[in-house]
Scaffold this motif. Sequence first.
Motif, short mmCIF file in Angstrom:
data_model
loop_
_atom_site.label_atom_id
_atom_site.label_comp_id
_atom_site.label_asym_id
_atom_site.label_seq_id
_atom_site.Cartn_x
_atom_site.Cartn_y
_atom_site.Cartn_z
N LEU A 306 60.74 13.17 70.73
CA LEU A 306 60.61 11.72 70.69
C LEU A 306 61.88 11.02 71.17
O LEU A 306 61.80 9.96 71.81
CB LEU A 306 60.28 11.26 69.27
N HIS A 307 63.04 11.60 70.90
CA HIS A 307 64.28 10.92 71.28
C HIS A 307 64.49 10.90 72.78
O HIS A 307 65.37 10.17 73.27
CB HIS A 307 65.47 11.58 70.58
N ARG A 308 63.70 11.68 73.54
CA ARG A 308 63.84 11.70 74.99
C ARG A 308 62.83 10.80 75.69
O ARG A 308 62.87 10.63 76.89
CB ARG A 308 63.70 13.13 75.52
N ALA A 312 56.68 3.82 77.87
CA ALA A 312 55.26 4.19 77.89
C ALA A 312 54.56 3.40 78.99
O ALA A 312 54.94 2.26 79.30
CB ALA A 312 54.61 3.92 76.54
N VAL A 313 53.54 4.00 79.59
CA VAL A 313 52.77 3.36 80.65
C VAL A 313 51.29 3.49 80.29
O VAL A 313 50.79 4.60 80.06
CB VAL A 313 53.03 4.00 82.02
N ILE A 314 50.59 2.36 80.24
CA ILE A 314 49.16 2.34 80.00
C ILE A 314 48.48 2.07 81.33
O ILE A 314 48.69 1.03 81.96
CB ILE A 314 48.78 1.26 78.97
N ALA A 315 47.68 3.02 81.79
CA ALA A 315 47.00 2.91 83.09
C ALA A 315 45.51 2.71 82.87
O ALA A 315 44.91 3.33 81.98
CB ALA A 315 47.25 4.17 83.92
N THR A 316 44.93 1.86 83.70
CA THR A 316 43.48 1.64 83.64
C THR A 316 43.06 1.07 85.00
O THR A 316 43.78 1.16 85.98
CB THR A 316 43.12 0.69 82.49
N GLY A 317 41.87 0.51 85.06
CA GLY A 317 41.34 -0.09 86.27
C GLY A 317 40.26 -1.09 85.88
O GLY A 317 39.85 -1.14 84.71
N GLN A 360 53.75 6.57 66.88
CA GLN A 360 54.68 7.67 66.64
C GLN A 360 55.95 7.54 67.47
O GLN A 360 56.94 8.22 67.20
CB GLN A 360 53.99 9.01 66.97
N THR A 361 55.95 6.68 68.48
CA THR A 361 57.07 6.60 69.42
C THR A 361 57.94 5.36 69.21
O THR A 361 58.91 5.18 69.95
CB THR A 361 56.54 6.56 70.87
N ARG A 362 57.59 4.50 68.27
CA ARG A 362 58.29 3.23 68.04
C ARG A 362 58.18 2.30 69.26
O ARG A 362 59.03 1.45 69.50
CB ARG A 362 59.76 3.47 67.70
N ILE A 363 57.11 2.46 70.02
CA ILE A 363 56.82 1.57 71.14
C ILE A 363 55.53 0.83 70.80
O ILE A 363 54.51 1.45 70.48
CB ILE A 363 56.66 2.35 72.45
N ALA A 364 55.57 -0.51 70.87
CA ALA A 364 54.43 -1.33 70.46
C ALA A 364 53.64 -1.80 71.68
O ALA A 364 54.16 -1.89 72.79
CB ALA A 364 54.91 -2.52 69.65
N TRP A 365 52.37 -2.11 71.44
CA TRP A 365 51.50 -2.72 72.45
C TRP A 365 50.93 -3.98 71.82
O TRP A 365 49.91 -3.97 71.16
CB TRP A 365 50.40 -1.74 72.86
#
Length: 506
Positions: A306-308, A312-317, A360-365
């Motif tokens: 996790l520290h590396r 984050a990238v959310i991909a869609t179409g 789990q990554t401390r990244i919010a959406w």
Amino acid sequence: MTETLSADTPPAATAAETGADRRLHPLTLLLNLSRQVPQAMLGLIALRFSGPDELRPWVGLLALAAVLAMFGFEYYRWWRFSYRLDAEELRIASGVFSRNVRSIPYERIQDVNLEQGPFARILGMAKVRLETGSSGSGDEGALDSVDLAEAERLRDVIRLRKAAQQAGTTAMPGDEAAVGASSDAPVLFAMDSQRILIAGIFNFSLVFFAVVGAVVNNLDFLMPDDFWDPRRLLDFLGLDDLFATLDLAARIASVVAALFGLVIVGLIGGIIRTALREYGFRLERTETGFRRRRGLVTLTDVVMPLHRIQAAVIATGPIRRRFGWYELKVQSLASDSEKESDHSIAPLASAEELRHVLAQTRIAWETDHSAMRAVDPAMWWVPLVFALPVPIIGIGASAAIASPWIALAYVLLPLVPLISWLHWRAHRYALLGDQLYVRSGFWNQTLTLLPLRRVQSVDIKQSTVSRFIGLAEIAIGVAGRPSAVTIQAIPLEEAIALRAQLLQLS
């Protein structure tokens, strides 16, 4: 550290080293030969059919000599390769004519990943990939290939000794056995057969034609000169006379049917390609991060601390988004088995599943397209002012010189400003708390979630035209990402203020 020894120096250099030298699995010879023999055979086939006449009768003898030479070289290289687990480091000795001994301290090893190709799975072997993170070239050490049980033992022992070094203790043999017998980590996300099928439909692929093209490119000397002539194909299928008797409407219908067949082939290709890559997809939460296992033919087992993880990238179409499907990737300092910095940790998931994994990554959406700020409309119309006249003049000149039918290409020109406008509408950004959101792309939509603590640099760029109209582009550098995160076409004053915010919060 790397040591260069003479060709006569044995792998075990000193008596103080505690580990035992080990070699790769003997069947590694077969794996290496299986990668080289097909290319050599293609060369010999070319020599047989298009080489000098005096060499053609000797092709069989040359093939035997080539196989024996390759086997001898591979055997000697296998014999000269060894590895050893010492108390403080892993040592890898290699080299045919000169010795190269690499010492990798356990504390520098960031990831230990396992990979199994189709032959390796049949033979019960695996490739062990080590990464230290000291360079951007990916894994710095690789053991290809060892017994699967030995590969799992290496992974567990290296992780245990790394943890022991960081804690200032010494790993005991009993502890290593306990690591190997530990229970499975909790599963965060998995892909069943139905979801793999849906993902394959969205991943439309014409890889079948790429494979056929590669084969044809290597075997073109065996094909007649008129192989690509459509009339020859029709004559071969017995349809030449039938096609000649069809009226214009029937010919158009046949072309439409051919295009429909192309779509079907693309859908099947996407499903097959996705099944080969994502079969058995399983994402687990370990003590240090994520563990991802996937693959039907080539099985990969990748660990992502996790520290590396940098972003984050959310991909869609537009179609996938309508059905509520997204793909989640994390950008890490560690490269995965495909030598990419983006790790797919949820290839086809709902928004709720993505938020569960992101937690789990401390990244919010916490925002989406409608709540984000749009960039200046100059992003779509400025390039057209300078670029669109070129195809307009080119099509007119080609129609006048070559054929008037070329002028039909003017029908497609309105698509250019439409596509440019759609890309401008899709490009948005937002700064919420300690996280930056950047959205781009219309058909392949990506939403980058960048924690400001991961920002390495912020640059403001202006071209001659953008300086004239007072706009700028912000390029945000992130470690582990091959290209910068960019926000295009924003006023220069806003760009300066945003850069100050990003640097202050980072």
